[in-house]
Design a protein around this motif. Structure first.
Motif, PDB file in Angstrom:
ATOM      1  N   PHE A   4       0.845  -1.196   0.000  1.00  0.00           N
ATOM      2  CA  PHE A   4       0.000   0.000   0.000  1.00  0.00           C
ATOM      3  C   PHE A   4       0.885   1.252   0.000  1.00  0.00           C
ATOM      4  O   PHE A   4       1.837   1.355   0.775  1.00  0.00           O
ATOM      5  CB  PHE A   4      -0.931   0.008   1.207  1.00  0.00           C
ATOM      6  N   ASN A   5       0.566   2.182  -0.897  1.00  0.00           N
ATOM      7  CA  ASN A   5       1.363   3.402  -1.021  1.00  0.00           C
ATOM      8  C   ASN A   5       0.545   4.678  -0.893  1.00  0.00           C
ATOM      9  O   ASN A   5       1.082   5.783  -1.011  1.00  0.00           O
ATOM     10  CB  ASN A   5       2.141   3.399  -2.351  1.00  0.00           C
ATOM     11  N   ARG A   6      -0.768   4.527  -0.681  1.00  0.00           N
ATOM     12  CA  ARG A   6      -1.625   5.703  -0.472  1.00  0.00           C
ATOM     13  C   ARG A   6      -2.600   5.419   0.666  1.00  0.00           C
ATOM     14  O   ARG A   6      -3.184   4.326   0.735  1.00  0.00           O
ATOM     15  CB  ARG A   6      -2.425   6.038  -1.732  1.00  0.00           C
ATOM     16  N   LEU A   7      -2.776   6.395   1.535  1.00  0.00           N
ATOM     17  CA  LEU A   7      -3.761   6.289   2.603  1.00  0.00           C
ATOM     18  C   LEU A   7      -4.661   7.514   2.572  1.00  0.00           C
ATOM     19  O   LEU A   7      -4.205   8.624   2.260  1.00  0.00           O
ATOM     20  CB  LEU A   7      -3.080   6.194   3.975  1.00  0.00           C
ATOM     21  N   SER A   8      -5.921   7.295   2.889  1.00  0.00           N
ATOM     22  CA  SER A   8      -6.872   8.405   2.966  1.00  0.00           C
ATOM     23  C   SER A   8      -7.505   8.413   4.346  1.00  0.00           C
ATOM     24  O   SER A   8      -8.191   7.465   4.735  1.00  0.00           O
ATOM     25  CB  SER A   8      -7.958   8.257   1.895  1.00  0.00           C
ATOM     26  N   PHE A   9      -7.224   9.468   5.112  1.00  0.00           N
ATOM     27  CA  PHE A   9      -7.730   9.582   6.476  1.00  0.00           C
ATOM     28  C   PHE A   9      -9.016  10.403   6.508  1.00  0.00           C
ATOM     29  O   PHE A   9      -9.056  11.541   6.027  1.00  0.00           O
ATOM     30  CB  PHE A   9      -6.685  10.241   7.383  1.00  0.00           C
ATOM     31  N   GLY A  10     -10.059   9.818   7.090  1.00  0.00           N
ATOM     32  CA  GLY A  10     -11.316  10.542   7.258  1.00  0.00           C
ATOM     33  C   GLY A  10     -11.251  11.465   8.462  1.00  0.00           C
ATOM     34  O   GLY A  10     -10.998  11.012   9.583  1.00  0.00           O
ATOM     35  N   VAL A  11     -11.445  12.751   8.244  1.00  0.00           N
ATOM     36  CA  VAL A  11     -11.447  13.740   9.321  1.00  0.00           C
ATOM     37  C   VAL A  11     -12.801  14.447   9.391  1.00  0.00           C
ATOM     38  O   VAL A  11     -13.403  14.571  10.448  1.00  0.00           O
ATOM     39  CB  VAL A  11     -10.304  14.771   9.138  1.00  0.00           C
TER      40      VAL A  11
ATOM     41  N   ILE B 147      -0.594  10.896   1.192  1.00  0.00           N
ATOM     42  CA  ILE B 147      -1.641  10.851   2.216  1.00  0.00           C
ATOM     43  C   ILE B 147      -2.708  11.878   1.879  1.00  0.00           C
ATOM     44  O   ILE B 147      -2.418  13.051   1.623  1.00  0.00           O
ATOM     45  CB  ILE B 147      -1.066  11.140   3.618  1.00  0.00           C
ATOM     46  N   ASN B 148      -3.946  11.413   1.867  1.00  0.00           N
ATOM     47  CA  ASN B 148      -5.099  12.279   1.622  1.00  0.00           C
ATOM     48  C   ASN B 148      -5.887  12.459   2.921  1.00  0.00           C
ATOM     49  O   ASN B 148      -5.950  11.556   3.756  1.00  0.00           O
ATOM     50  CB  ASN B 148      -6.004  11.649   0.566  1.00  0.00           C
TER      51      ASN B 148
ATOM     52  N   LYS C 153      -1.624  22.077   8.819  1.00  0.00           N
ATOM     53  CA  LYS C 153      -0.422  21.839   9.633  1.00  0.00           C
ATOM     54  C   LYS C 153       0.017  20.369   9.584  1.00  0.00           C
ATOM     55  O   LYS C 153       1.164  20.047   9.877  1.00  0.00           O
ATOM     56  CB  LYS C 153      -0.670  22.266  11.083  1.00  0.00           C
ATOM     57  N   LEU C 154      -0.909  19.497   9.199  1.00  0.00           N
ATOM     58  CA  LEU C 154      -0.601  18.071   9.081  1.00  0.00           C
ATOM     59  C   LEU C 154       0.118  17.756   7.776  1.00  0.00           C
ATOM     60  O   LEU C 154       0.608  16.646   7.585  1.00  0.00           O
ATOM     61  CB  LEU C 154      -1.892  17.245   9.188  1.00  0.00           C
ATOM     62  N   ASN C 155       0.123  18.724   6.865  1.00  0.00           N
ATOM     63  CA  ASN C 155       0.868  18.620   5.606  1.00  0.00           C
ATOM     64  C   ASN C 155       0.449  17.422   4.745  1.00  0.00           C
ATOM     65  O   ASN C 155       1.291  16.652   4.270  1.00  0.00           O
ATOM     66  CB  ASN C 155       2.378  18.541   5.892  1.00  0.00           C
ATOM     67  N   PRO C 156      -0.858  17.241   4.500  1.00  0.00           N
ATOM     68  CA  PRO C 156      -1.277  16.143   3.617  1.00  0.00           C
ATOM     69  C   PRO C 156      -0.847  16.426   2.178  1.00  0.00           C
ATOM     70  O   PRO C 156      -0.654  17.582   1.793  1.00  0.00           O
ATOM     71  CB  PRO C 156      -2.799  16.149   3.744  1.00  0.00           C
ATOM     72  N   ASP C 157      -0.707  15.376   1.399  1.00  0.00           N
ATOM     73  CA  ASP C 157      -0.332  15.532  -0.007  1.00  0.00           C
ATOM     74  C   ASP C 157      -1.543  15.893  -0.860  1.00  0.00           C
ATOM     75  O   ASP C 157      -1.411  16.574  -1.882  1.00  0.00           O
ATOM     76  CB  ASP C 157       0.297  14.234  -0.518  1.00  0.00           C
ATOM     77  N   ARG C 158      -2.694  15.386  -0.435  1.00  0.00           N
ATOM     78  CA  ARG C 158      -3.944  15.666  -1.127  1.00  0.00           C
ATOM     79  C   ARG C 158      -5.034  15.955  -0.106  1.00  0.00           C
ATOM     80  O   ARG C 158      -4.942  15.519   1.045  1.00  0.00           O
ATOM     81  CB  ARG C 158      -4.411  14.473  -1.972  1.00  0.00           C
ATOM     82  N   LEU C 159      -6.057  16.656  -0.539  1.00  0.00           N
ATOM     83  CA  LEU C 159      -7.240  16.863   0.291  1.00  0.00           C
ATOM     84  C   LEU C 159      -8.468  16.677  -0.584  1.00  0.00           C
ATOM     85  O   LEU C 159      -8.478  17.080  -1.749  1.00  0.00           O
ATOM     86  CB  LEU C 159      -7.273  18.270   0.895  1.00  0.00           C
TER      87      LEU C 159
ATOM     88  N   ALA D 289      -4.338  19.179  -4.440  1.00  0.00           N
ATOM     89  CA  ALA D 289      -3.105  18.398  -4.421  1.00  0.00           C
ATOM     90  C   ALA D 289      -1.913  19.329  -4.527  1.00  0.00           C
ATOM     91  O   ALA D 289      -2.005  20.431  -5.083  1.00  0.00           O
ATOM     92  CB  ALA D 289      -3.084  17.397  -5.580  1.00  0.00           C
ATOM     93  N   LYS D 290      -0.795  18.882  -3.978  1.00  0.00           N
ATOM     94  CA  LYS D 290       0.442  19.638  -4.147  1.00  0.00           C
ATOM     95  C   LYS D 290       0.852  19.601  -5.621  1.00  0.00           C
ATOM     96  O   LYS D 290       0.553  18.617  -6.324  1.00  0.00           O
ATOM     97  CB  LYS D 290       1.542  19.031  -3.263  1.00  0.00           C
ATOM     98  N   PRO D 291       1.530  20.616  -6.096  1.00  0.00           N
ATOM     99  CA  PRO D 291       1.869  20.681  -7.531  1.00  0.00           C
ATOM    100  C   PRO D 291       2.670  19.491  -8.040  1.00  0.00           C
ATOM    101  O   PRO D 291       2.556  19.121  -9.205  1.00  0.00           O
ATOM    102  CB  PRO D 291       2.687  21.976  -7.638  1.00  0.00           C
ATOM    103  N   GLU D 292       3.453  18.885  -7.157  1.00  0.00           N
ATOM    104  CA  GLU D 292       4.260  17.734  -7.593  1.00  0.00           C
ATOM    105  C   GLU D 292       3.467  16.430  -7.588  1.00  0.00           C
ATOM    106  O   GLU D 292       3.959  15.386  -8.045  1.00  0.00           O
ATOM    107  CB  GLU D 292       5.491  17.578  -6.704  1.00  0.00           C
TER     108      GLU D 292
END
Length: 455
Positions: A161-168, A203-204, A228-234, A288-291
């Protein structure tokens, strides 16, 4: 300056277009024999995308529209895994499971409500049946931070697994209490640290606006903490209030919902906040971050949309595994039984547990392409459509183009001889902009459309 107040008139029931035709068009006349026929004639050069549904949650989150089963009984989870294995054994009798897998997603429910050992068992049984994962496969899991440990992370990491999506959803205490999901900021921060320490680079975080007691001020406080958690995607979803489908949503006092005008202000503020803090808007509800490869895909016009949302992995047949899961190929959709007893009974009979589905016509395939292009990339190459489908676009879609005139006049859409281009402001109304191309929706009077509001 955008007058968001005038957008209120666009608040009407409409699909989210994770599929076309949409799920209400699926029919029980589509049976397992139909799916077997598709599998018999499958194109073995097409890649596979796997969706595995792990349906259990300990308790209800009142906002949730997913197909979940609430339990605290361990034996239910053990039994489910036994039937998952049986379903896979039946599936491999009909499907070429040696085809390359480019995407796999664990959804729910709460996948990590299963123990680490049980998750390891699921991963093992999947990979035994589907041994050919590509080296760059996107392998992701939805995670409820309240049920996630270092042991879960170790199993997922070992499973590729290389991607995780956290429900907030929201960090405001009053909102959390109302939606029946108490999740302190520190809980999310802790699981983010676990994932980063394990080397997860994508991380989303999922957020929802439009929940009870939210307003622009409280939601801004949430997104200030989240960044502040610095996710890669939202993913920032518009809450879909469908109490006729989900009984738990009836617990909400609808007078506590923000009106459409304030929801638009929340969305506008969210877009401005994330885009001025290093993120790019992707699709109608992602950042998403530009990269990130999601943003790179939209720059190239190569973003795709499926039941899991936006993805860079197009051109694959989706195989749904588990109760209520949906799969699709080039010209069909197939959904497993939603009821656990019916799902088990079909499997006990040696059948694929298909409940209903849909065979796409040529017109469906054309409209699907148009809608998904607009939903994903906010633009449509008219000449490409004409070449691929051998039609005169203006003649074929004359009613849709006429219906789009109000968006053109509002400078939300630009239509030229070669292209339909949605403006940045128009992206907030992309569901509305796609609706004129929906042949099924336009047969239903607006007051009888059983969808969530677009705003």
């Amino acid at each position: 300056m955008i007058d968001f107040k005038k957008f209120e008139k666009y608040s009407r029931p409409g699909p989210r277009y994770t599929s076309y035709p949409t799920a209400p068009e699926f029919s029980e006349s589509f049976a397992q024999e139909d799916l077997k026929e598709y599998f018999k004639n499958q194109d073995s050069n097409r890649n596979l995308s796997l969706y595995v549904h792990l349906p259990f949650c300990r308790s209800a989150c009142y906002f949730c529209g997913c197909n979940v089963i609430f339990t605290s009984k361990e034996d239910k989870k053990v039994r489910y895994l036994e039937y998952l294995q049986k379903e896979l054994n039946i599936l491999k009798q009909h499907l070429n499971t040696s085809r390359e897998v480019t995407q796999m997603h664990f959804g729910g429910g709460t996948p990590t409500f299963f123990s680490p050992e049980q998750l390891e068992e699921v991963i093992s049984m999947i990979k035994e049946v589907f041994p050919n994962f590509s080296s760059d496969a996107e392998i992701s899991c939805e995670v409820d931070p309240r049920y996630f440990t270092k042991e879960h992370m170790a199993v997922l990491k070992a499973g590729g697994f290389n991607r995780l999506s956290f429900g907030v959803q929201d960090l405001n205490e009053e909102v959390q209490k109302t939606i029946h999901r108490i999740q302190p900021y520190e809980t999310t921060q802790n699981v983010m640290n676990i994932a980063r320490e394990a080397g997860i680079k994508s991380i989303n975080i999922d957020l929802i606006y439009g929940l009870p007691h939210q307003n622009k001020k409280t939601f801004h406080e949430t997104i200030e903490k989240v960044i502040k958690l610095n996710p890669d995607r939202l993913a920032v979803f518009n809450y879909a209030h469908v109490p006729w489908l989900m009984k738990t949503m009836r617990k909400f006092d609808e007078s506590t919902f923000a009106p459409p005008s304030e929801k638009l202000e929340i969305l506008k503020d969210t877009i401005e906040f994330f885009t001025t803090n290093g993120y790019k808007m992707v699709g109608m509800d992602h950042f998403a971050k530009p990269e990130d490869e999601l943003f790179k895909a939209i720059e190239k016009g190569e973003l795709h949309r499926n039941f899991q949302g936006y993805t860079t992995k197009g051109g694959a047949d989706l195989i749904g595994i588990g109760v209520t899961s949906i799969g699709n190929g080039v010209d069909y959709y197939a959904q497993n039984y939603k009821d656990l007893k019916q799902y088990e009974a079909a499997i006990d009979n040696g059948d694929l547990p298909i409940f209903k589905g849909y065979k796409l016509s040529d017109d469906d395939i054309l409209r699907q392409y148009v809608i998904m292009e607009l939903m994903s990339n906010f633009s449509l190459n008219i000449k490409r459509v004409e070449e691929n489908f051998k039609i005169d676009f203006n003649e074929y879609f004359d009613d849709a183009i006429e219906a789009l005139n109000e968006f053109v006049e509002a400078e939300l859409v630009e239509i030229t001889e070669d292209k339909i281009q949605v403006s940045q402001t128009g992206t907030m109304l992309i569901r509305n902009i796609c609706m004129p191309f929906d042949a099924y929706l336009n047969k239903i009077p607006e007051n009888k459309r059983r969808f969530s509001k677009t705003i």
